[in-house]
Design a protein around this motif. Structure first.
Motif, PDB file in Angstrom:
ATOM      1  N   TYR A   1       1.115  -1.133   0.080  1.00  0.00           N
ATOM      2  CA  TYR A   1      -0.110  -0.004   0.064  1.00  0.00           C
ATOM      3  C   TYR A   1       0.935   1.214  -0.048  1.00  0.00           C
ATOM      4  O   TYR A   1       1.610   1.309   0.595  1.00  0.00           O
ATOM      5  N   VAL A   2       0.613   2.189  -0.853  1.00  0.00           N
ATOM      6  CA  VAL A   2       0.955   3.693  -0.890  1.00  0.00           C
ATOM      7  C   VAL A   2       0.216   4.661  -1.030  1.00  0.00           C
ATOM      8  O   VAL A   2      -0.845   4.409  -1.927  1.00  0.00           O
ATOM      9  N   TYR A   3       0.389   5.589  -0.337  1.00  0.00           N
ATOM     10  CA  TYR A   3      -0.664   6.808  -0.341  1.00  0.00           C
ATOM     11  C   TYR A   3      -0.068   8.164  -0.738  1.00  0.00           C
ATOM     12  O   TYR A   3       1.404   8.306  -0.737  1.00  0.00           O
ATOM     13  N   PHE A   4      -0.577   8.897  -1.467  1.00  0.00           N
ATOM     14  CA  PHE A   4      -0.040  10.183  -1.957  1.00  0.00           C
ATOM     15  C   PHE A   4      -1.140  11.452  -1.815  1.00  0.00           C
ATOM     16  O   PHE A   4      -2.366  11.245  -1.633  1.00  0.00           O
ATOM     17  N   ASP A   5      -0.341  12.498  -1.616  1.00  0.00           N
ATOM     18  CA  ASP A   5      -1.272  13.878  -1.315  1.00  0.00           C
ATOM     19  C   ASP A   5      -0.304  14.935  -1.626  1.00  0.00           C
ATOM     20  O   ASP A   5       0.906  14.971  -1.497  1.00  0.00           O
ATOM     21  N   ASP A   6      -1.033  16.041  -2.137  1.00  0.00           N
ATOM     22  CA  ASP A   6      -0.607  17.475  -2.304  1.00  0.00           C
ATOM     23  C   ASP A   6       0.684  17.525  -3.275  1.00  0.00           C
ATOM     24  O   ASP A   6       1.808  17.836  -2.651  1.00  0.00           O
ATOM     25  N   LEU A   7       0.769  17.539  -4.437  1.00  0.00           N
ATOM     26  CA  LEU A   7       1.708  17.484  -5.350  1.00  0.00           C
ATOM     27  C   LEU A   7       1.861  19.022  -5.609  1.00  0.00           C
ATOM     28  O   LEU A   7       0.868  19.749  -6.124  1.00  0.00           O
ATOM     29  N   ARG A   8       3.015  19.505  -5.333  1.00  0.00           N
ATOM     30  CA  ARG A   8       3.418  20.715  -5.496  1.00  0.00           C
ATOM     31  C   ARG A   8       4.674  21.238  -6.311  1.00  0.00           C
ATOM     32  O   ARG A   8       5.327  20.389  -6.657  1.00  0.00           O
ATOM     33  N   ALA A   9       4.828  22.499  -6.748  1.00  0.00           N
ATOM     34  CA  ALA A   9       6.023  22.749  -7.633  1.00  0.00           C
ATOM     35  C   ALA A   9       6.238  24.279  -7.079  1.00  0.00           C
ATOM     36  O   ALA A   9       5.529  24.970  -6.536  1.00  0.00           O
ATOM     37  N   VAL A  10       7.452  24.336  -6.909  1.00  0.00           N
ATOM     38  CA  VAL A  10       8.437  25.731  -6.778  1.00  0.00           C
ATOM     39  C   VAL A  10       8.684  26.244  -8.112  1.00  0.00           C
ATOM     40  O   VAL A  10       9.530  25.616  -8.845  1.00  0.00           O
ATOM     41  N   THR A  11       8.164  27.421  -8.662  1.00  0.00           N
ATOM     42  CA  THR A  11       8.345  27.821  -9.983  1.00  0.00           C
ATOM     43  C   THR A  11       8.923  29.198 -10.123  1.00  0.00           C
ATOM     44  O   THR A  11       8.176  30.097  -9.181  1.00  0.00           O
ATOM     45  N   ASP A  12       9.260  29.552 -11.035  1.00  0.00           N
ATOM     46  CA  ASP A  12       9.887  31.013 -11.167  1.00  0.00           C
ATOM     47  C   ASP A  12       9.048  31.843 -12.177  1.00  0.00           C
ATOM     48  O   ASP A  12       8.697  31.606 -13.151  1.00  0.00           O
ATOM     49  N   LEU A  13       8.117  32.612 -11.677  1.00  0.00           N
ATOM     50  CA  LEU A  13       7.083  33.431 -12.442  1.00  0.00           C
ATOM     51  C   LEU A  13       7.595  34.868 -12.767  1.00  0.00           C
ATOM     52  O   LEU A  13       6.954  35.862 -13.232  1.00  0.00           O
ATOM     53  N   TYR A  14       8.924  34.968 -12.749  1.00  0.00           N
ATOM     54  CA  TYR A  14       9.530  36.200 -13.080  1.00  0.00           C
ATOM     55  C   TYR A  14       9.006  37.074 -14.211  1.00  0.00           C
ATOM     56  O   TYR A  14       8.505  38.253 -14.365  1.00  0.00           O
ATOM     57  N   ASP A  15       9.015  36.027 -15.570  1.00  0.00           N
ATOM     58  CA  ASP A  15       8.786  36.783 -16.846  1.00  0.00           C
ATOM     59  C   ASP A  15       7.230  37.073 -16.817  1.00  0.00           C
ATOM     60  O   ASP A  15       6.718  38.092 -17.604  1.00  0.00           O
ATOM     61  N   MET A  16       6.275  36.312 -16.014  1.00  0.00           N
ATOM     62  CA  MET A  16       5.028  36.567 -16.402  1.00  0.00           C
ATOM     63  C   MET A  16       4.500  37.645 -15.494  1.00  0.00           C
ATOM     64  O   MET A  16       3.842  38.551 -15.897  1.00  0.00           O
ATOM     65  N   GLU A  17       5.196  37.835 -14.291  1.00  0.00           N
ATOM     66  CA  GLU A  17       4.880  38.969 -13.234  1.00  0.00           C
ATOM     67  C   GLU A  17       5.255  40.272 -13.681  1.00  0.00           C
ATOM     68  O   GLU A  17       4.738  41.392 -13.331  1.00  0.00           O
ATOM     69  N   ASN A  18       6.414  40.345 -14.693  1.00  0.00           N
ATOM     70  CA  ASN A  18       7.134  41.529 -14.942  1.00  0.00           C
ATOM     71  C   ASN A  18       6.877  41.852 -16.387  1.00  0.00           C
ATOM     72  O   ASN A  18       7.446  42.916 -16.927  1.00  0.00           O
ATOM     73  N   ARG A  19       5.925  41.199 -17.138  1.00  0.00           N
ATOM     74  CA  ARG A  19       5.332  41.796 -18.295  1.00  0.00           C
ATOM     75  C   ARG A  19       4.835  42.897 -18.386  1.00  0.00           C
ATOM     76  O   ARG A  19       3.864  43.176 -17.616  1.00  0.00           O
ATOM     77  N   ASP A  20       5.051  43.670 -19.233  1.00  0.00           N
ATOM     78  CA  ASP A  20       4.343  44.999 -19.563  1.00  0.00           C
ATOM     79  C   ASP A  20       2.921  44.801 -19.901  1.00  0.00           C
ATOM     80  O   ASP A  20       2.407  43.909 -20.636  1.00  0.00           O
TER      81      ASP A  20
END
Length: 237
Positions: A210-229
């Protein structure tokens, strides 16, 4: 006079070093350092939807089944801004394998659709409960060009819940390795999670597992998206 000469030499040396520092500055690394200021931890999947994940094992090795269970890792903390919705994250995905015999076995847990992640992904993490069996778990990913890769997340030889994390290695040249974006083919998300594969320890691949899983997450760099004019067009047509 000697002190004056010493001061002049010191200033000249400092100026030379400063000039060398400016000459050796790489504008590409400056942009990369600035992007590190826009790292965000985002939720990829919380394992809350019945039927959204499928499991598979060779029919020669055993049978496998998956379903959702009520539960949650006690040590897990909600993402910033999701504290009020924490009571909606109440289930985990459970997987049961019945082995026919000992052997070099493996099985997969795959999403019903590729899970696209915006930005440049740095790390992936998932909570797992491995029942203290020394099986190895990999996360299956796909890059911008549709090429499939696997990243080692760790051994499941521990008791209770544990957060497993892996680093997504950057492409050395934008062509090889895991490429997450391209200036030549638009701005669609270029990194997708396909699922997981567990390679079983032959000495422990027996009986029920038996194996259980929960909460798949990522640390991502959103610099280009957040700094778009605001007046900048999107290259997605």
């Amino acid at each position: 006079m000697k002190k004056l000469v010493s001061v002049i030499l010191t200033l000249a040396t400092a100026g030379l070093l400063f000039a060398q520092s400016i000459a050796s500055a790489n504008p590409e690394t400056v942009g990369a350092d600035s992007a590190m200021l826009s790292l965000r931890e985002v939720s990829v999947d919380k394992f809350e939807r019945e039927g959204s994940w499928s499991v598979k094992i060779s029919s020669d090795d055993g049978v496998i089944a998956a379903r959702l269970f009520d539960g949650n890792p006690a040590m897990k903390e909600p993402l910033q801004g999701e504290e009020e919705n924490a009571d909606q994250d109440t289930q985990v995905l459970g997987v049961r394998v019945d082995f026919f015999r000992r052997g070099v076995d493996s099985f997969t847990i795959t999403s019903g659709r590729p899970l696209a992640i915006e930005g440049t992904v740095k790390t992936l993490s998932v909570w797992a409960c491995g029942r203290n069996q020394d099986h190895d778990m990999y996360v299956l990913v796909q890059d911008y060009y549709g090429r499939n890769f696997e990243l080692y997340m760790g051994s499941l030889g521990f008791s209770g819940w544990k957060k497993l994390t892996c680093v997504v290695p950057p492409s050395p040249d934008g062509e090889h390795g895991i490429v997450q974006s391209s200036a030549y083919y638009g701005e669609r998300p270029g990194f997708k999670v396909l699922g997981f594969r567990i390679d079983c320890n032959p000495m422990q691949a027996r009986g029920h597992y038996y194996v259980y899983f929960d909460d798949l997450r990522a640390v991502t760099d959103l610099y280009d998206m957040e700094n778009r004019d605001e007046d900048d067009m999107s290259d997605n047509w």
